[in-house]
Design an enzyme around this catalytic site. Structure first.
Site, PDB file in Angstrom:
ATOM      1  N   THR A 137      11.949   0.794  19.036  1.00 39.34           N
ATOM      2  CA  THR A 137      10.584   1.618  18.878  1.00 39.34           C
ATOM      3  C   THR A 137       9.350   0.845  19.368  1.00 39.34           C
ATOM      4  O   THR A 137       9.561  -0.222  19.388  1.00 39.34           O
ATOM      5  CB  THR A 137      10.549   1.970  17.244  1.00 39.34           C
ATOM      6  N   CYS A 138       8.397   1.677  19.037  1.00 41.34           N
ATOM      7  CA  CYS A 138       7.163   0.730  19.799  1.00 41.34           C
ATOM      8  C   CYS A 138       6.525  -0.021  18.716  1.00 41.34           C
ATOM      9  O   CYS A 138       5.460  -0.744  18.876  1.00 41.34           O
ATOM     10  CB  CYS A 138       6.056   1.820  20.174  1.00 41.34           C
ATOM     11  N   ASP A 139       7.148  -0.170  17.495  1.00 37.10           N
ATOM     12  CA  ASP A 139       6.595  -0.835  16.348  1.00 37.10           C
ATOM     13  C   ASP A 139       7.053  -2.600  16.467  1.00 37.10           C
ATOM     14  O   ASP A 139       8.198  -2.695  16.838  1.00 37.10           O
ATOM     15  CB  ASP A 139       7.122  -0.297  15.055  1.00 37.10           C
ATOM     16  N   SER A 140       6.073  -3.250  16.318  1.00 36.04           N
ATOM     17  CA  SER A 140       6.362  -4.790  16.437  1.00 36.04           C
ATOM     18  C   SER A 140       7.417  -5.288  15.364  1.00 36.04           C
ATOM     19  O   SER A 140       7.844  -6.578  15.536  1.00 36.04           O
ATOM     20  CB  SER A 140       5.093  -5.655  16.885  1.00 36.04           C
ATOM     21  N   ASN A 192      10.069   7.525  16.678  1.00 36.95           N
ATOM     22  CA  ASN A 192       9.947   7.710  18.306  1.00 36.95           C
ATOM     23  C   ASN A 192      11.226   8.357  18.955  1.00 36.95           C
ATOM     24  O   ASN A 192      11.308   8.250  20.007  1.00 36.95           O
ATOM     25  CB  ASN A 192      10.101   6.217  18.424  1.00 36.95           C
TER      26      ASN A 192
END
Ligand SMILES: Cc1ncc(COP(=O)(O)O)c(C=O)c1O
Length: 403
Positions: free
Chosen positions: A322-325, A362
């Site tokens: 996903t785009c979450d760090s 996502n």
């Protein structure tokens, strides 16, 4: 269910594009049978740990009939699958509607509570039913647990004594419950918790029909060596005999993790490798929630469709898709130095709070399930000799270390 001998066979045949849960229902049946044979009371499976249909079926086939459920959805899932299941609604905070539906539509009679407002809600939602088993959840020390669960639920002290008295006057049967925290490494934690509960029962001067020691029983994660499960049972049995409860009181437990943890591994595909980073198609928002958030090690193995991976290793950070760090596994992992796109990483010990935690964030979260025979996960239910043999033959360890 389609069965493969090994996860490597699976990836060679399927080249899976989405994460795969490699499941071993016989592991669940073994664990469920062990608990039912050794625990001197009723065993309720905590469905939240793994609500997959194959896991429920394996429980049921092993004789499990009692289920600890935490939501209307879990109630529907189990009740629609097994006609003769006994359901205990063990979430201390329930919606009024779900209590009503549980009681009137699904025949649920066992409800947990930890405050007077919830008692009132249960009574109103069931039209002040006379056949309720009310279980008061008490807060106890979670010091022995690798994953403490304290702070959110449970009552203690004078509040607990008053609640026991209030519940007693409405309950057909009155129970007390607690949770020592998940992956409890010390059987003595159950003694401490049961002593706390005993003191409150004496203070409240009520008769108690049920003692529910909750979950918390451990599984064998690498590097964590809990005492044998039998020693937990022995402590519980011994302290139960001394408790100020009815002479014919029932003893319950609600294991989750210990019944399913070693049953499942997750196989995730490597999408990209760069600068010491491995990007997978599964992660913290998917089936690897536990691997990302619990900081204990999991067994891992790398599978390459085309042949062997390098014997030389390098430290890598593992990221989810996903785009979450924060979609990253804690620590760094020694993986084959030549790990590359198209390889697969298998994570063992993912049967508890693994697929159960996966989200659709996502658009990810699609997971296929296949049965696989061999396993990189250790089990509490085999003799040490069997385990040792399997380890020597099969498993490479890729334990995490601090970043
Ligand atoms: C009420 C209750 N019972 C049982 C369990 C299962 O615990 P474990 O998986 O540690 O055995 C939980 C876990 O959160 C729980 O909240």
């Amino acid at each position: 269910m389609i069965t493969f001998q090994t996860p490597l066979d699976l990836v060679r045949v399927l080249h899976p594009e989405s994460p795969v849960a490699c499941v071993r229902p016989e592991r669940v049946s073994t664990a469920a049978a062990w608990f039912q044979n050794h625990f001197p009371g009723d065993v309720l499976y905590a469905v939240k740990a793994n609500p997959s249909p194959w896991a429920l079926d394996a429980m049921y086939e092993a004789g499990m009939r009692w289920f600890d459920v935490a939501s209307l959805e879990e109630i529907e899932l189990v009740a629609n699958r097994f006609d003769d299941a006994v359901l205990a609604y063990m979430h201390p905070i329930k919606s009024r509607n779900s209590i009503e539906r549980a009681y009137f539509d699904y025949g649920v009679r066992i409800f947990v509570l930890d405050c007077e407002a919830e008692l009132q809600k249960i009574l109103e939602a069931t039209d002040f039913a006379k056949d309720l088993t009310l279980v008061v959840r008490m807060a106890v020390s979670n010091d022995g647990a690798s994953m403490p669960l304290s702070g959110k639920f449970g009552c203690f002290g004078d509040d607990a004594a008053h609640l026991l008295q209030a519940a007693r006057s409405y309950a057909d049967e009155l129970g007390v419950s607690f949770h020592v925290g998940s992956q409890c490494m010390d059987p003595g934690a159950y003694r401490i918790a049961m002593d706390t509960v005993s003191n409150t029962i004496v203070q409240a001067a009520v008769t108690v029909d049920i003692v529910d020691v909750g979950g918390g029983f451990p599984a064998l994660y690498p590097g964590m060596q809990p005492p044998e499960l039998q020693s937990y049972i022995d402590v519980i049995n011994q302290v139960f005999e001394e408790m100020p409860v009815l002479f014919n009181a029932d003893l319950w437990c609600e294991p989750g993790r210990a019944l399913v943890a070693d049953s499942t591994s997750i196989v995730a595909k490597v999408e990209l490798v760069r600068d010491g980073r491995v990007y997978l198609n599964d992660g913290a928002y998917g089936n690897l929630f536990d691997a990302a958030h619990c900081k204990w090690p999991f067994p891992m193995e790398v599978h390459r469709v085309s042949g062997k991976t390098s014997i030389h290793s390098k430290p890598f950070t593992i990221y989810g898709p996903t785009c979450d760090s924060i979609d990253v596994l804690d620590g760094v992992f020694d993986l084959p130095a030549d790990i590359q796109e198209g390889d697969y990483i298998e994570f063992g010990m993912m049967g508890a709070y693994g697929t159960a935690m996966s989200t659709r964030f996502n658009g990810f979260g699609d997971t296929k399930t296949y049965r696989v025979r061999n396993s990189i996960s250790q089990t509490m239910y085999e003799t040490q000799a069997e385990e040792q043999r399997r380890y020597e033959n099969n498993v490479i360890f890729l334990p995490r270390r601090e970043a």
